[in-house]
Motif scaffolding. Structure first.
Motif, short mmCIF file in Angstrom:
data_model
loop_
_atom_site.label_atom_id
_atom_site.label_comp_id
_atom_site.label_asym_id
_atom_site.label_seq_id
_atom_site.Cartn_x
_atom_site.Cartn_y
_atom_site.Cartn_z
N ASP A 186 0.95 -1.09 0.15
CA ASP A 186 0.10 0.17 0.06
C ASP A 186 0.86 1.17 0.00
N TYR A 233 -11.41 7.38 8.77
CA TYR A 233 -10.03 6.79 7.94
C TYR A 233 -9.62 5.58 8.79
N ASP A 287 -9.54 1.48 6.99
CA ASP A 287 -8.61 0.59 7.12
C ASP A 287 -8.75 -0.63 7.68
N1 ARG Z 1 -4.36 8.84 2.07
C1 ARG Z 1 -3.66 8.97 3.30
C2 ARG Z 1 -2.84 10.18 3.32
O1 ARG Z 1 -2.73 11.16 2.68
C3 ARG Z 1 -2.53 7.89 3.11
C4 ARG Z 1 -3.31 6.36 3.22
C5 ARG Z 1 -2.21 5.27 3.46
N2 ARG Z 1 -2.77 3.92 3.35
C6 ARG Z 1 -3.74 3.57 4.37
N3 ARG Z 1 -4.07 2.24 3.94
N4 ARG Z 1 -4.00 4.31 5.19
O2 ARG Z 1 -2.46 10.43 4.44
#
Ligand code: ARG
Length: 578
Positions: free
Chosen positions: A122, A318, A322
């Motif tokens: 990822d 978030y 996850d």
């Molecule tokens: N979009 C998130 C950011 O900009 C990072 C994502 C990282 N990956 C995850 N599975 N959380 O901070």
């Protein structure tokens, strides 16, 4: 063939087993820290002796009785040193054979692993509401390098770009798109710079309560799947992805739309995640929000620290996404899931991993690893910004690297045509930025400094690319009837040291695949180049007698291939001339 280090570890571990009856002991084989200690040393006996309350030197003596130097082609001799180190000298003829095998092997003896794993990486994972900025550089290129190395070793790698494409910000952006939509060309112009677009939308949001209200309604419409709002959202996401793709292209990063694992993908799953947490009695309500409290997470004052999974207004977070992603990865029978994400998210991942285990979303079959990286700093010791304190767009940073490299190459090599200079500048500029980052231990912050990264001295991309170009130029100058595929001698110490180094690529890659520190590969390539320079100064090549010349050319050839492969695995393209 396994790597030299792996082979020696197996041999010493087997001998420890015979001497002590202990199984799976760690022989702790490392490359020798000084030439007088041989080529490799096994340091594991001391720890085992302590455990067994035995005399370490005496134990080392018993262990080496079980190492069959005659029968093992690779080992020349073994000695015990100090309190119980085992020093291993390799056989010159076995090294020659291995080097010649490497020359004729396009894979340079980097064997596919015997136990291939399914590994999700990822990485990159920008938030699509804005443009990619310097903060996304590290995750993107560290992830890219890991993916290349893991694949090279024969693992099944699943690239996942977990982009942030969902949430309240998109309501605001859609509302702003709708405002501009009366004039299609104004909207297009607005979307051409997403950073400005975001700022303008945010200004509207902060200054006009009616707009803010519309924006909130847009989120609700979007989340309820209203086709009109979904279409606007898709248009925005498509624009934003095009920006990312232009960058990936410039960086030579292979992420494509097929690799998207967007947050929005998990939207329908989130209520189920909550329901399962509820069923496991893991949910606690706190100030209207739904949280998971685990004993191992405490705040500074020892107060319990929650992982919030549902806000009081019913919105998910978030962390919820996850958790849903972990669940899916487990269903997909993934062995390792690597999250190449900023170290500032460490607590988030520790909590997500722990909750995923507690809830039974993840079992022991999956290894969840946060591959954390530090912050890129400016010379002032603060996170890298423009002079006026703005976030630096990644695209601007890369363009500046290319511009600076162009100036340097024009000065250093004015004989090159403009077209050649452009190519060199392109490669060197991008390589310098990438290498400066990859060569640092990823967990530390580092200071971004153009003059160091573009220097031809030290552990830099220009130095390595120059070493490669120089070897290629020697090979071009070889007489037509020269052969460059067979090493017959390693008379000089510099020749032997260089040759042994080239044979260590497989073990360096094994280490990076295991621990995910690409700077180990950088250090290796830097040392390899240094050993080449030493060899080049000490050992005449084109002026030597024919047999010696051919043999040394072959060593040059092997070195060049090793550099080319190693740099390639860092995502850096070489140049034939600079
Ligand atoms: N979009 C998130 C950011 O900009 C990072 C994502 C990282 N990956 C995850 N599975 N959380 O901070």
């Amino acid at each position: 063939m396994s790597s030299i280090k792996q082979h020696l570890s197996n041999v010493v571990a087997a001998a420890i087993n015979q001497a002590t009856g202990l199984e799976d002991s760690n022989a702790n084989v490392i490359t020798a820290s000084k030439p007088e200690f041989g080529d490799y040393q096994a340091n594991g006996v001391m720890a085992i002796a302590k455990q067994q309350k035995a005399n370490p030197r005496e134990l080392a003596g018993r262990v080496i009785e079980h190492i069959d130097c005659e029968g093992d082609a690779l080992i020349d001799k073994i000695e015990i040193a100090g309190p119980g180190f085992i020093n291993i000298h390799l056989s010159p003829s076995a090294l020659l054979d291995a080097a010649n095998a490497a020359i004729s092997d396009p894979e340079l003896l980097v064997a596919k692993t015997m136990s291939p794993e399914k590994i999700v990486v990822d990485y990159s994972s920008p938030n699509l509401a804005k443009e990619m900025h310097v903060g996304h550089l590290r995750g993107t290129i560290i992830g890219d390098s890991l993916v290349r190395i893991l694949e090279r070793l024969g693992h099944q790698v699943v690239r996942q770009n977990h982009v942030g494409d969902w949430g309240t910000q998109f309501g605001m952006l859609i509302a702003y798109m709708q405002e501009l939509s009366a004039d299609e060309s104004a909207l297009n112009a607005g979307l051409s710079d997403l950073e400005d677009f975001y700022r303008a939308a945010k200004d509207r949001f902060d200054s006009d309560p009616a707009f803010a209200d519309t924006a909130r309604k847009c989120v609700v419409k979007l989340q309820s799947g209203d086709p009109e709002f979904l279409a606007a959202w898709e248009r925005f996401i498509d624009e934003s992805l095009k920006h990312c793709e232009a960058l990936y292209d410039k960086l030579g990063v292979s992420l494509s739309r097929d690799d998207l694992d967007a947050e929005s993908r998990y939207n329908d799953d989130l209520p189920r995640v909550i329901a399962e947490l509820e069923a496991k009695n893991l949910l606690t309500e706190s100030e209207g929000a739904r949280c998971v409290f685990l004993d191992e997470f405490k705040g500074k004052e020892g107060d319990p620290l929650p992982l919030i999974v549902e806000k009081s207004d019913g919105g998910f977070l978030y962390s919820t996404t996850d958790l849903a992603a972990v669940r899916l990865r487990v269903k997909d029978k993934v062995d390792r899931s690597l999250y190449v994400v900023d170290a500032r998210q460490s607590l988030h991942f520790q909590q997500v991993f722990a909750v995923a285990r507690a809830a039974g979303f993840a079992d022991n079959g999956i290894s969840l690893e946060h591959i954390a990286y530090g912050t890129m700093m400016g010379k002032d010791g603060r996170p890298f910004k423009t002079r006026s304190g703005d976030i630096v767009k990644l695209i601007d940073l890369l363009d500046e690297g290319v511009r600076r490299a162009h100036a340097i190459v024009s000065e250093k090599n004015p004989a090159l045509s403009e077209e050649e200079r452009q190519l060199v500048a392109q490669r060197v500029g991008i390589a310098a930025v990438k290498y400066a980052d990859l060569s640092k231990n990823r967990t530390s912050d580092y200071v971004f400094d153009w003059s160091t990264m573009l220097s031809f001295e030290g552990n830099t991309a220009p130095y390595l690319l120059y070493a490669y170009a120089r070897i290629r130029s020697i090979l071009r100058k070889a007489p037509d009837n020269a052969t460059i595929n067979h090493i017959v001698q390693i008379g000089a110490e510099e020749e032997r040291a260089l040759m042994l180094k080239t044979l260590q690529l497989p073990e360096v890659l094994e280490a990076v695949a295991r621990d995910c520190y690409p700077n180990q590969l950088c250090n290796y390539l830097y040392e390899l180049s240094g050993l080449f320079m030493r060899f080049y100064e000490a050992c005449p090549i084109l002026k030597a007698d024919e047999e010696t010349m051919n043999s040394r050319l072959a060593l040059c050839n092997l070195t060049a291939e090793t550099l080319h492969t190693g740099l390639g695995l860092l995502g850096i393209e070489t140049l034939e001339q600079m």
